[in-house]
Scaffold this motif. Structure first.
Motif, PDB file in Angstrom:
ATOM      1  N   PRO A   1       0.782  -1.225   0.000  1.00 31.99           N
ATOM      2  CA  PRO A   1       0.000   0.000   0.000  1.00 31.99           C
ATOM      3  C   PRO A   1       0.820   1.285   0.000  1.00 31.99           C
ATOM      4  CG  PRO A   1       0.120  -0.810   2.231  1.00 31.99           C
ATOM      5  CD  PRO A   1       0.903  -1.777   1.358  1.00 31.99           C
ATOM      6  N   LEU A   2       2.131   1.189  -0.245  1.00 30.35           N
ATOM      7  CA  LEU A   2       2.948   2.405  -0.307  1.00 30.35           C
ATOM      8  C   LEU A   2       2.470   3.328  -1.425  1.00 30.35           C
ATOM      9  CD1 LEU A   2       6.471   0.785   0.190  1.00 30.35           C
ATOM     10  CD2 LEU A   2       5.105   2.020   1.896  1.00 30.35           C
ATOM     11  N   TYR A   3       2.028   2.721  -2.528  1.00 31.85           N
ATOM     12  CA  TYR A   3       1.470   3.464  -3.659  1.00 31.85           C
ATOM     13  C   TYR A   3       0.146   2.837  -4.056  1.00 31.85           C
ATOM     14  CZ  TYR A   3       6.066   5.615  -4.416  1.00 31.85           C
ATOM     15  OH  TYR A   3       7.232   6.325  -4.276  1.00 31.85           O
TER      16      TYR A   3
ATOM     17  N   SER B   1      11.856   7.149   3.059  1.00 32.39           N
ATOM     18  CA  SER B   1      10.699   6.498   3.674  1.00 32.39           C
ATOM     19  C   SER B   1      10.011   5.486   2.761  1.00 32.39           C
ATOM     20  CB  SER B   1       9.690   7.557   4.125  1.00 32.39           C
ATOM     21  OG  SER B   1       9.267   8.323   3.021  1.00 32.39           O
ATOM     22  N   LEU B   2      10.265   5.545   1.455  1.00 31.50           N
ATOM     23  CA  LEU B   2       9.666   4.597   0.525  1.00 31.50           C
ATOM     24  C   LEU B   2      10.445   4.592  -0.778  1.00 31.50           C
ATOM     25  CD1 LEU B   2       6.491   5.987  -1.164  1.00 31.50           C
ATOM     26  CD2 LEU B   2       7.817   7.401   0.341  1.00 31.50           C
TER      27      LEU B   2
END
Length: 109
Positions: free
Chosen positions: A52-54, A91-92
């Motif tokens: 769910p990062l993107y 962070s990602l």
């Protein structure tokens, strides 16, 4: 650091630009997003494990950088036909996006 490679090793990599024309979450998967990517000469299915990062909508209609000649890999019940390239951000992961639009299938040299 990783092991040094020669220019001949680097020349084996086929890195190309493609436009994501479809981006949807893979059913029954917690992380996979199925991308359909137009490389000009063909369309390919490439999975990324960035949910769910993107959200899938982030990738839609974007030109991104892909490793084109990676061996296909089974992802659940489908095959991924390449790999999207990204930078390890603080962070990602940050997908690589060309600074300007180029023809689909353009090669990185």
């Amino acid at each position: 650091m990783k092991e040094e490679i020669s220019i001949d090793d680097f020349a084996k990599l086929d890195i190309r630009i493609g436009t994501v024309i479809e981006s949807i979450r893979k059913e029954n998967s917690e992380k996979l997003i199925r991308l359909t990517v137009d490389f000009g000469i063909e369309k390919r299915t490439i999975f990324t494990a960035l949910y769910p990062l993107y959200e899938p909508s982030f990738f839609l209609h974007k030109q991104l950088v892909f490793l084109f000649n990676l061996k296909t890999r089974k992802m659940m019940d489908e095959e991924s036909q390449g790999m999207m390239l990204a930078v390890d951000g603080e962070s990602l992961p940050i997908p690589l996006i060309p600074a300007s639009s180029v023809p689909n299938g353009s090669s990185i040299r």
